[in-house]
Design a protein around this motif. Structure first.
Motif, PDB file in Angstrom:
ATOM      1  N   ASN A   1       0.689  -8.702  -2.807  1.00  0.00           N
ATOM      2  CA  ASN A   1      -0.362  -7.773  -2.390  1.00  0.00           C
ATOM      3  C   ASN A   1      -1.714  -8.408  -2.696  1.00  0.00           C
ATOM      4  OD1 ASN A   1      -0.742  -4.944  -1.306  1.00  0.00           O
ATOM      5  ND2 ASN A   1      -2.136  -4.923  -3.049  1.00  0.00           N
ATOM      6  N   ARG A   2      -2.663  -8.196  -1.789  1.00  0.00           N
ATOM      7  CA  ARG A   2      -3.996  -8.803  -1.981  1.00  0.00           C
ATOM      8  C   ARG A   2      -4.576  -8.411  -3.332  1.00  0.00           C
ATOM      9  NH1 ARG A   2      -8.794  -6.890   1.907  1.00  0.00           N
ATOM     10  NH2 ARG A   2      -8.123  -4.922   0.961  1.00  0.00           N
ATOM     11  N   SER A   3      -4.524  -7.126  -3.680  1.00  0.00           N
ATOM     12  CA  SER A   3      -4.944  -6.690  -5.024  1.00  0.00           C
ATOM     13  C   SER A   3      -3.701  -6.746  -5.912  1.00  0.00           C
ATOM     14  CB  SER A   3      -5.463  -5.253  -4.996  1.00  0.00           C
ATOM     15  OG  SER A   3      -6.328  -5.081  -3.902  1.00  0.00           O
TER      16      SER A   3
ATOM     17  N   ASN B   1      -1.895  10.532   2.441  1.00  0.00           N
ATOM     18  CA  ASN B   1      -0.583  10.197   3.009  1.00  0.00           C
ATOM     19  C   ASN B   1      -0.819   9.157   4.086  1.00  0.00           C
ATOM     20  OD1 ASN B   1       1.862  12.146   2.238  1.00  0.00           O
ATOM     21  ND2 ASN B   1      -0.060  13.228   2.009  1.00  0.00           N
ATOM     22  N   PHE B   2      -1.785   9.473   4.939  1.00  0.00           N
ATOM     23  CA  PHE B   2      -2.208   8.550   5.988  1.00  0.00           C
ATOM     24  C   PHE B   2      -3.740   8.566   5.974  1.00  0.00           C
ATOM     25  CE2 PHE B   2      -2.221   7.703  10.846  1.00  0.00           C
ATOM     26  CZ  PHE B   2      -2.423   6.357  10.624  1.00  0.00           C
TER      27      PHE B   2
ATOM     28  N   MET C   1       3.265  -5.297   5.907  1.00  0.00           N
ATOM     29  CA  MET C   1       2.858  -3.900   6.142  1.00  0.00           C
ATOM     30  C   MET C   1       1.426  -3.767   5.628  1.00  0.00           C
ATOM     31  SD  MET C   1       3.582  -1.184   7.528  1.00  0.00           S
ATOM     32  CE  MET C   1       4.045   0.507   7.659  1.00  0.00           C
TER      33      MET C   1
ATOM     34  N   LYS D   1      -8.706   3.736  13.276  1.00  0.00           N
ATOM     35  CA  LYS D   1      -8.304   2.429  13.829  1.00  0.00           C
ATOM     36  C   LYS D   1      -7.298   2.592  14.958  1.00  0.00           C
ATOM     37  CE  LYS D   1      -4.729   0.924  12.114  1.00  0.00           C
ATOM     38  NZ  LYS D   1      -3.445   0.439  11.609  1.00  0.00           N
TER      39      LYS D   1
ATOM     40  N   GLY E   1       0.836  -1.204   0.000  1.00  0.00           N
ATOM     41  CA  GLY E   1       0.000   0.000   0.000  1.00  0.00           C
ATOM     42  C   GLY E   1       0.869   1.251   0.000  1.00  0.00           C
ATOM     43  N   ILE E   2       0.321   2.332   0.539  1.00  0.00           N
ATOM     44  CA  ILE E   2       1.028   3.615   0.571  1.00  0.00           C
ATOM     45  C   ILE E   2       2.409   3.448   1.211  1.00  0.00           C
ATOM     46  CG2 ILE E   2       1.027   5.878   1.712  1.00  0.00           C
ATOM     47  CD1 ILE E   2      -2.035   5.937   1.279  1.00  0.00           C
TER      48      ILE E   2
ATOM     49  N   LEU F   1      -7.475   4.814   8.886  1.00  0.00           N
ATOM     50  CA  LEU F   1      -6.413   4.139   9.639  1.00  0.00           C
ATOM     51  C   LEU F   1      -6.087   4.867  10.937  1.00  0.00           C
ATOM     52  CD1 LEU F   1      -4.025   2.859   6.802  1.00  0.00           C
ATOM     53  CD2 LEU F   1      -5.787   1.597   8.068  1.00  0.00           C
TER      54      LEU F   1
ATOM     55  N   SER G   1       5.715   9.009   7.198  1.00  0.00           N
ATOM     56  CA  SER G   1       4.583   8.691   6.338  1.00  0.00           C
ATOM     57  C   SER G   1       5.046   8.313   4.932  1.00  0.00           C
ATOM     58  CB  SER G   1       3.607   9.872   6.360  1.00  0.00           C
ATOM     59  OG  SER G   1       2.377   9.515   5.800  1.00  0.00           O
ATOM     60  N   LYS G   2       4.162   8.551   3.949  1.00  0.00           N
ATOM     61  CA  LYS G   2       4.398   8.117   2.565  1.00  0.00           C
ATOM     62  C   LYS G   2       5.751   8.599   2.007  1.00  0.00           C
ATOM     63  CE  LYS G   2       1.944   9.273  -1.729  1.00  0.00           C
ATOM     64  NZ  LYS G   2       0.659   9.874  -2.141  1.00  0.00           N
TER      65      LYS G   2
HETATM   66  P1  NAP Z   1      -2.864   1.292   2.695  1.00  0.00           P
HETATM   67  O1  NAP Z   1      -2.245   2.112   1.623  1.00  0.00           O
HETATM   68  O2  NAP Z   1      -4.335   1.311   2.862  1.00  0.00           O
HETATM   69  O3  NAP Z   1      -2.373  -0.226   2.498  1.00  0.00           O
HETATM   70  C1  NAP Z   1      -2.962  -1.252   3.254  1.00  0.00           C
HETATM   71  C2  NAP Z   1      -2.413  -2.586   2.785  1.00  0.00           C
HETATM   72  O4  NAP Z   1      -3.064  -3.629   3.536  1.00  0.00           O
HETATM   73  C3  NAP Z   1      -2.696  -2.886   1.305  1.00  0.00           C
HETATM   74  O5  NAP Z   1      -1.615  -3.628   0.777  1.00  0.00           O
HETATM   75  C4  NAP Z   1      -3.959  -3.738   1.408  1.00  0.00           C
HETATM   76  O6  NAP Z   1      -4.167  -4.567   0.286  1.00  0.00           O
HETATM   77  C5  NAP Z   1      -3.627  -4.562   2.617  1.00  0.00           C
HETATM   78  N1  NAP Z   1      -4.799  -5.206   3.214  1.00  0.00           N
HETATM   79  C6  NAP Z   1      -5.884  -4.599   3.758  1.00  0.00           C
HETATM   80  N2  NAP Z   1      -6.764  -5.532   4.205  1.00  0.00           N
HETATM   81  C7  NAP Z   1      -6.216  -6.748   3.908  1.00  0.00           C
HETATM   82  C8  NAP Z   1      -6.627  -8.086   4.130  1.00  0.00           C
HETATM   83  N3  NAP Z   1      -7.796  -8.390   4.759  1.00  0.00           N
HETATM   84  N4  NAP Z   1      -5.815  -9.087   3.706  1.00  0.00           N
HETATM   85  C9  NAP Z   1      -4.634  -8.811   3.091  1.00  0.00           C
HETATM   86  N5  NAP Z   1      -4.179  -7.573   2.859  1.00  0.00           N
HETATM   87  C10 NAP Z   1      -4.964  -6.541   3.276  1.00  0.00           C
HETATM   88  O7  NAP Z   1      -2.238   1.684   4.140  1.00  0.00           O
HETATM   89  P2  NAP Z   1      -0.786   2.211   4.529  1.00  0.00           P
HETATM   90  O8  NAP Z   1      -0.849   3.669   4.705  1.00  0.00           O
HETATM   91  O9  NAP Z   1       0.234   1.584   3.650  1.00  0.00           O
HETATM   92  O10 NAP Z   1      -0.678   1.605   6.015  1.00  0.00           O
HETATM   93  C11 NAP Z   1      -0.202   0.292   6.278  1.00  0.00           C
HETATM   94  C12 NAP Z   1       0.033   0.162   7.783  1.00  0.00           C
HETATM   95  O11 NAP Z   1       1.009   1.127   8.190  1.00  0.00           O
HETATM   96  C13 NAP Z   1      -1.211   0.438   8.637  1.00  0.00           C
HETATM   97  O12 NAP Z   1      -1.184  -0.413   9.753  1.00  0.00           O
HETATM   98  C14 NAP Z   1      -1.023   1.897   9.058  1.00  0.00           C
HETATM   99  O13 NAP Z   1      -1.726   2.188  10.240  1.00  0.00           O
HETATM  100  C15 NAP Z   1       0.482   1.951   9.223  1.00  0.00           C
HETATM  101  N6  NAP Z   1       1.126   3.264   9.056  1.00  0.00           N
HETATM  102  C16 NAP Z   1       0.758   4.107   8.056  1.00  0.00           C
HETATM  103  C17 NAP Z   1       1.420   5.317   7.914  1.00  0.00           C
HETATM  104  C18 NAP Z   1       1.052   6.317   6.844  1.00  0.00           C
HETATM  105  O14 NAP Z   1       1.431   7.493   6.981  1.00  0.00           O
HETATM  106  N7  NAP Z   1       0.381   5.940   5.771  1.00  0.00           N
HETATM  107  C19 NAP Z   1       2.457   5.670   8.790  1.00  0.00           C
HETATM  108  C20 NAP Z   1       2.833   4.755   9.784  1.00  0.00           C
HETATM  109  C21 NAP Z   1       2.162   3.553   9.898  1.00  0.00           C
HETATM  110  P3  NAP Z   1      -5.054  -4.035  -0.975  1.00  0.00           P
HETATM  111  O15 NAP Z   1      -4.096  -3.226  -1.809  1.00  0.00           O
HETATM  112  O16 NAP Z   1      -5.530  -5.265  -1.642  1.00  0.00           O
HETATM  113  O17 NAP Z   1      -6.178  -3.205  -0.393  1.00  0.00           O
END
Ligand code: NAP
Length: 292
Positions: free
Chosen positions: A33-35, A233-234, A66, A241, A12-13, A238, A126-127
């Motif tokens: 990746n799931r998708s 970005n976030f 991740m 959550k 993901g991001i 999430l 972040s991203k």
């Molecule tokens: P994201 O872009 O929404 O990516 C989420 C990922 O999880 C995608 O690969 C998604 O697959 C996968 N996923 C979701 N449900 C699933 C399931 N049931 N089975 C298998 N795969 C599944 O989110 P992100 O921003 O990368 O965040 C990822 C983690 O890092 C989260 O725990 C978040 O809280 C944490 N985080 C995020 C940030 C930020 O700034 N973005 C910073 C620090 C920590 P699909 O592509 O198929 O949907």
């Protein structure tokens, strides 16, 4: 340096940028990746692609995850085609997602029962930091396992903090995001108040961003809220959550996070208003539309 075989699950991001850093540093990499579409760019750059978490992790010495939340993480590791169905002896499993301590603890036990070792290594940043290799890893697990994964973490990070046994990284990350979520909700309330008050918005906001409340997060989010720019970005859902997980985790230790509950109310309202797939800066949107 000899490079261990690495698998990276969840593109993901954050995961997409992190996996690209590992590939760029020279680690032999298989991704999942799931998708499936989200794996195409990495495949074009030289990564192998596994059809399932189990297939991607086959033979890997280090397996990163991740993904979004506890449900996704459970699916990745313990689902029907999950990694733990078949791991290489002595493999180190590195869970970087933001998760509950209860689930991370269960996962560490499940990994050990199958001959692997779990390190929880959630991140701050972040991203942009993920893509630039400038994350901060909050690590829980054994010192020996950390040394085995350190070169891979180094390729993705600016800092690596060892905080204690498995679960310690997850716990600190929830404390961190509790404070972040409260700051973002407070900023949204403040800016919505400024906007309906007749003040010069830019001048009033500068007092906050240039003064004591102007944390790096408040500065960034003030820019996105005023633009407005809700390019993710976030994701807002999430942070929702994370606040929920922080409240539950604190409750297990007899703590009540009153400010987290108030912030969570703001984030839930934005999810209900349809802003969940936007950047968390969009938490201000329902406040702009209503006067309570
Ligand atoms: P994201 O872009 O929404 O990516 C989420 C990922 O999880 C995608 O690969 C998604 O697959 C996968 N996923 C979701 N449900 C699933 C399931 N049931 N089975 C298998 N795969 C599944 O989110 P992100 O921003 O990368 O965040 C990822 C983690 O890092 C989260 O725990 C978040 O809280 C944490 N985080 C995020 C940030 C930020 O700034 N973005 C910073 C620090 C920590 P699909 O592509 O198929 O949907």
């Amino acid at each position: 340096m000899s490079f261990p075989r690495v698998a990276f699950l969840g593109l993901g991001i954050m995961g997409g940028g992190m996996a690209r850093r590992l590939l760029g540093a020279g680690f032999p990499l298989t991704v999942y990746n799931r998708s499936p579409a989200r794996a195409a760019e990495l495949a074009a750059a030289g990564a192998r692609v596994g059809a399932t978490p189990r297939a991607a992790a086959d033979g890997a010495e280090i397996v990163f995850s991740m993904v979004a939340d506890d449900v996704a993480s459970r699916e990745i590791w313990l689902g029907a085609d999950g990694v733990l169905a078949d791991i290489a002896p002595g493999a180190v499993l590195v869970e970087c997602s933001t998760l509950t301590v209860a689930w991370v603890t269960e996962l560490a036990q499940a990994a050990a029962a199958r001959g692997g070792e779990l390190v929880d290594a959630p991140v701050t940043g972040s991203k942009v930091a993920a893509a630039a290799g400038e994350l901060n890893f909050l690590v829980g697990g054994s010192a020996a396992a950390l040394e085995r994964i350190r070169p891979a973490l180094a390729a993705m990070s600016r800092s690596i903090k060892h905080l204690g046994p498995a679960g310690s990284g997850a716990r600190v990350k929830l404390v961190n995001n509790f404070v972040c979520g409260v700051q973002v909700a407070a900023l949204a309330e403040a800016l919505a108040w400024i906007e309906c008050s007749g003040l010069d918005r830019a001048a009033a906001l500068a007092v906050l961003t240039e003064g004591a409340p102007g944390s790096p997060l408040v500065k960034q989010l003030a820019t996105r809220m005023t633009a407005p720019d809700y390019t993710p970005n976030f994701l807002l859902r999430l942070m929702t959550k994370d606040l929920g997980y922080a409240i539950s985790e604190a409750a297990l230790q007899g703590r009540t996070l009153v400010t987290a509950s108030a912030a969570l109310e703001r984030f839930r309202a934005a999810v209900a208003a349809g802003n969940g797939e936007q950047d968390m800066a969009a938490v201000i949107e329902p406040l702009r539309k209503t006067r309570e």
